[in-house]
Scaffold this motif. Structure first.
Motif, short mmCIF file in Angstrom:
data_model
loop_
_atom_site.label_atom_id
_atom_site.label_comp_id
_atom_site.label_asym_id
_atom_site.label_seq_id
_atom_site.Cartn_x
_atom_site.Cartn_y
_atom_site.Cartn_z
N ASP A 32 0.84 -1.20 0.00
CA ASP A 32 0.00 0.00 0.00
C ASP A 32 0.87 1.25 0.00
O ASP A 32 2.00 1.24 0.49
CB ASP A 32 -0.92 0.02 1.22
CG ASP A 32 -1.97 -1.08 1.17
OD1 ASP A 32 -2.64 -1.30 2.19
OD2 ASP A 32 -2.11 -1.72 0.09
N CYS A 33 0.31 2.31 -0.53
CA CYS A 33 1.07 3.54 -0.72
C CYS A 33 0.80 4.55 0.39
O CYS A 33 -0.36 4.82 0.72
CB CYS A 33 0.71 4.17 -2.06
SG CYS A 33 1.69 5.61 -2.49
N MET A 34 1.88 5.09 0.92
CA MET A 34 1.79 6.24 1.83
C MET A 34 2.45 7.42 1.15
O MET A 34 3.54 7.28 0.58
CB MET A 34 2.49 5.94 3.15
CG MET A 34 1.89 4.79 3.94
SD MET A 34 0.14 5.02 4.32
CE MET A 34 0.15 6.61 5.14
N THR A 52 6.09 2.86 -0.57
CA THR A 52 5.46 1.67 0.00
C THR A 52 6.53 0.97 0.84
O THR A 52 7.67 1.44 0.92
CB THR A 52 4.93 0.72 -1.07
OG1 THR A 52 6.04 0.02 -1.65
CG2 THR A 52 4.20 1.47 -2.16
N SER A 53 6.17 -0.15 1.44
CA SER A 53 7.15 -0.92 2.21
C SER A 53 8.02 -1.78 1.32
O SER A 53 8.97 -2.42 1.80
CB SER A 53 6.43 -1.81 3.24
OG SER A 53 5.76 -1.02 4.19
N ARG A 99 -3.17 5.05 -0.11
CA ARG A 99 -3.82 4.42 -1.25
C ARG A 99 -3.58 2.93 -1.18
O ARG A 99 -2.45 2.50 -0.95
CB ARG A 99 -3.29 4.97 -2.56
CG ARG A 99 -4.08 4.49 -3.76
CD ARG A 99 -3.42 4.85 -5.06
NE ARG A 99 -4.29 4.60 -6.19
CZ ARG A 99 -4.53 3.39 -6.70
NH1 ARG A 99 -3.95 2.32 -6.18
NH2 ARG A 99 -5.34 3.27 -7.73
N ARG A 100 -4.61 2.15 -1.45
CA ARG A 100 -4.53 0.71 -1.41
C ARG A 100 -3.73 0.18 -2.60
O ARG A 100 -3.87 0.66 -3.71
CB ARG A 100 -5.95 0.15 -1.43
CG ARG A 100 -6.06 -1.34 -1.36
CD ARG A 100 -6.25 -1.82 0.08
NE ARG A 100 -6.76 -3.17 0.10
CZ ARG A 100 -6.00 -4.24 -0.10
NH1 ARG A 100 -4.71 -4.09 -0.34
NH2 ARG A 100 -6.53 -5.43 -0.08
N LEU A 101 -2.85 -0.79 -2.35
CA LEU A 101 -2.17 -1.64 -3.31
C LEU A 101 -0.98 -1.04 -4.03
O LEU A 101 0.03 -1.70 -4.20
CB LEU A 101 -3.15 -2.21 -4.35
CG LEU A 101 -4.17 -3.21 -3.82
CD1 LEU A 101 -5.05 -3.69 -4.95
CD2 LEU A 101 -3.45 -4.38 -3.18
N TYR A 102 -1.04 0.17 -4.54
CA TYR A 102 0.13 0.73 -5.19
C TYR A 102 0.01 2.25 -5.27
O TYR A 102 -1.08 2.79 -5.12
CB TYR A 102 0.34 0.13 -6.59
CG TYR A 102 -0.81 0.30 -7.54
CD1 TYR A 102 -1.76 -0.70 -7.67
CD2 TYR A 102 -0.93 1.44 -8.34
CE1 TYR A 102 -2.82 -0.55 -8.53
CE2 TYR A 102 -1.99 1.59 -9.20
CZ TYR A 102 -2.92 0.59 -9.31
OH TYR A 102 -3.98 0.72 -10.17
N CYS A 103 1.15 2.88 -5.52
CA CYS A 103 1.18 4.34 -5.52
C CYS A 103 0.61 4.92 -6.80
O CYS A 103 0.59 4.28 -7.85
CB CYS A 103 2.62 4.83 -5.32
SG CYS A 103 3.15 4.86 -3.60
N ALA A 104 0.18 6.17 -6.69
CA ALA A 104 -0.29 6.94 -7.83
C ALA A 104 0.16 8.37 -7.63
O ALA A 104 0.56 8.77 -6.53
CB ALA A 104 -1.81 6.87 -7.95
N THR A 105 0.11 9.16 -8.71
CA THR A 105 0.51 10.56 -8.60
C THR A 105 -0.68 11.47 -8.39
O THR A 105 -0.53 12.58 -7.89
CB THR A 105 1.27 10.99 -9.86
OG1 THR A 105 0.44 10.76 -11.01
CG2 THR A 105 2.58 10.21 -10.01
#
Length: 123
Positions: A32-34, A52-53, A99-105
């Protein structure tokens, strides 16, 4: 539901440093994305840093590269934004986002937001 609470903002002179913290509650996965965004009145929310981790997933806006560092402490469920060599143009409300699962811009793709913490840099 992931809940985010920011802290650590304040006023500082140009060249100074601040560390923002984002306390995360709720269940998250390693992919998940922070992210940290910032916004000034009358302008769109701008992505500053995201991670993400998973290895190799950290990204920074060009305007903060080499000055800001995003990190996670999973033992404390906290995300940090270390900001060094601050400039007056860094003045903004800073928001933590998830954001769940992966990062976005795109800010619209983030599902959870904190309340924001103000950073003011004087010249």
């Amino acid at each position: 539901q992931v809940r985010l609470v920011e802290s650590g903002g304040g006023s500082v002179q140009a060249g100074g440093s601040l560390r923002l913290s984002c306390a995360v509650s709720g269940y998250t996965y390693s992919g998940d994305c922070m992210a940290w965004f910032r916004q000034v009145p009358g302008k769109e929310r701008e992505g500053v840093a995201r991670t993400t981790s998973l290895p190799g997933t950290t990204r920074y806006a060009d305007s903060v590269k080499g000055r800001f560092t995003i990190s996670q402490d999973n033992t404390k469920n906290t995300v940090y934004l270390q900001m060094n060599n601050l400039k007056p143009e860094d003045t903004a409300m800073y928001y933590c986002a998830y954001r769940r699962l992966y990062c976005a811009t795109d800010a619209a793709q983030f599902s959870s937001w904190g309340q924001g913490t103000q950073v003011t840099v004087s010249s």
